[in-house]
Design an enzyme around this catalytic site. Structure first.
Site, short mmCIF file in Angstrom:
data_model
loop_
_atom_site.label_atom_id
_atom_site.label_comp_id
_atom_site.label_asym_id
_atom_site.label_seq_id
_atom_site.Cartn_x
_atom_site.Cartn_y
_atom_site.Cartn_z
N CYS A 199 -1.64 5.91 3.99
CA CYS A 199 -2.40 5.62 2.77
C CYS A 199 -1.89 4.28 2.23
O CYS A 199 -1.28 3.51 2.97
CB CYS A 199 -2.27 6.76 1.75
SG CYS A 199 -0.59 7.08 1.18
N ASN B 249 2.06 5.38 0.33
CA ASN B 249 2.90 6.37 1.03
C ASN B 249 3.74 7.20 0.06
O ASN B 249 4.86 7.62 0.37
CB ASN B 249 3.80 5.70 2.09
CG ASN B 249 4.45 6.67 3.08
OD1 ASN B 249 5.52 6.40 3.61
ND2 ASN B 249 3.84 7.81 3.33
N CYS C 39 1.65 9.38 -2.32
CA CYS C 39 0.76 10.47 -2.77
C CYS C 39 0.07 11.14 -1.58
O CYS C 39 0.47 12.21 -1.15
CB CYS C 39 -0.29 9.95 -3.75
SG CYS C 39 0.40 9.35 -5.31
N ARG C 40 -0.98 10.52 -1.05
CA ARG C 40 -1.81 11.20 -0.06
C ARG C 40 -1.13 11.40 1.29
O ARG C 40 -1.15 12.52 1.85
CB ARG C 40 -3.13 10.43 0.12
CG ARG C 40 -4.02 10.47 -1.10
CD ARG C 40 -5.11 9.42 -1.03
NE ARG C 40 -4.57 8.07 -1.12
CZ ARG C 40 -5.26 6.95 -0.98
NH1 ARG C 40 -6.56 7.03 -0.69
NH2 ARG C 40 -4.69 5.77 -1.10
N SER C 41 -0.56 10.33 1.86
CA SER C 41 -0.05 10.50 3.24
C SER C 41 1.21 11.37 3.34
O SER C 41 1.33 12.15 4.30
CB SER C 41 0.12 9.15 3.96
OG SER C 41 1.04 8.32 3.31
N ASP D 110 -8.08 8.06 -3.81
CA ASP D 110 -6.75 7.71 -4.31
C ASP D 110 -6.52 8.37 -5.68
O ASP D 110 -7.26 8.10 -6.63
CB ASP D 110 -6.70 6.17 -4.43
CG ASP D 110 -5.34 5.66 -4.88
OD1 ASP D 110 -4.50 6.48 -5.30
OD2 ASP D 110 -5.13 4.44 -4.80
P1 4NP Z 1 -1.19 6.67 -2.19
O1 4NP Z 1 -1.41 6.40 -3.76
O2 4NP Z 1 -1.80 5.48 -1.47
O3 4NP Z 1 -1.95 7.93 -1.95
O4 4NP Z 1 0.31 6.79 -1.99
C1 4NP Z 1 -1.01 5.23 -4.39
C2 4NP Z 1 0.31 5.03 -4.71
C3 4NP Z 1 0.70 3.91 -5.41
C4 4NP Z 1 -0.25 2.97 -5.79
C5 4NP Z 1 -1.59 3.17 -5.47
C6 4NP Z 1 -1.97 4.29 -4.77
N1 4NP Z 1 0.14 1.82 -6.54
O5 4NP Z 1 -0.75 1.09 -7.01
O6 4NP Z 1 1.36 1.60 -6.72
#
Ligand code: 4NP
Length: 172
Positions: free
Chosen positions: A20, A23, A25-27, A138
Site C-alpha cells: 500500500c 505500509n 494500515c492496509r498492507s 485508503d
Molecule cells: P496505508 O495508509 O497506505 O494503507 O498504510 C496510509 C498511511 C499513511 C499515509 C497515507 C496512507 N500518509 O499520508 O502518511
C-alpha cells in the site's frame, strides 16, 4: 514440494507481498489476515507473506494504532514494521498485491520486464463477495467505519486469494 500443473515443480515457498502507500494500515492488515488464513489451512511451509509501502514515510513504524485496534477486535495482532517496496522485491516474491491504482502505478514504474509487471495484482481481483469494489480505499484520513470496511474487504479478498493460489499451484 509444490506441484504446478502436471510437470513443473516449485521448490521455494509461494511468496506474497502486499503493498500500500504507507505500509501502516492496509498492507500490514492484509499480511496479518493472510498469515492467519495460511496457518488455519496448515500451509505455513508452502506460503510466505510480507508487506511493504510505495513510500518510505513510515519506515520502521508499527501499524497505525487505529488499524491495530480494529484488527484486535477481530482477534488479529498486526505487528509488522513498515518498510519501503524495493525493486529486488520483484525477484523475491511471486505475487505483488497492491491495494489501489496509485500503488499499482508506483510499483509498475519500478518493474523492468513484462514478467515483473505480470506479478502485480490488485487486491480486489481476488474479491469474492465485494466484487463491486475496484480498490481497497485508503482509510488514513477516514473514520472507524472506513477501517472496518478495509478489514471486511481484506478478509474477503484473502479467502479469494488463497483459492486462486490453490487453483494455480494445484495445492490440496
Ligand atoms: P496505508 O495508509 O497506505 O494503507 O498504510 C496510509 C498511511 C499513511 C499515509 C497515507 C496512507 N500518509 O499520508 O502518511
Amino acid at each position: 514440494m509444490i506441484k504446478m500443473g502436471s510437470t513443473q515443480v516449485k521448490k521455494k515457498k509461494i511468496s506474497l507481498l502486499f503493498v500500500c502507500l504507507g505500509n501502516i494500515c492496509r498492507s500490514p492488515a492484509a499480511e496479518g489476515i493472510m498469515k492467519k488464513i495460511v496457518e488455519k489451512n496448515d500451509l505455513q511451509d508452502v506460503i510466505e507473506v510480507d508487506s511493504a509501502g510505495t513510500s518510505g514515510w513510515h519506515e520502521g513504524e508499527l501499524p497505525d494504532e487505529r488499524m491495530h485496534a480494529h484488527g484486535e477486535k477481530r482477534k488479529y495482532d498486526f505487528c509488522s514494521y513498515a518498510r519501503k517496496f524495493r525493486k529486488s522485491d520483484f525477484d523475491k516474491f511471486d505475487y505483488v498485491i497492491v491495494m489501489d491504482k496509485n500503488n499499482y502505478n508506483s510499483v509498475k514504474a519500478l518493474a523492468d520486464s513484462p514478467e515483473q509487471i505480470g506479478k502485480i495484482h490488485l487486491m480486489t481481483e481476488f474479491s469474492l463477495q465485494y466484487g463491486y469494489y475496484d480498490e481497497i480505499p485508503d482509510p488514513y484520513y477516514g473514520n472507524s467505519s472506513d477501517f472496518e470496511l478495509v478489514l471486511d474487504l481484506l478478509e474477503d479478498a484473502c479467502v479469494g486469494l488463497l483459492q486462486s493460489i490453490k487453483n494455480h499451484y494445484s495445492l490440496i
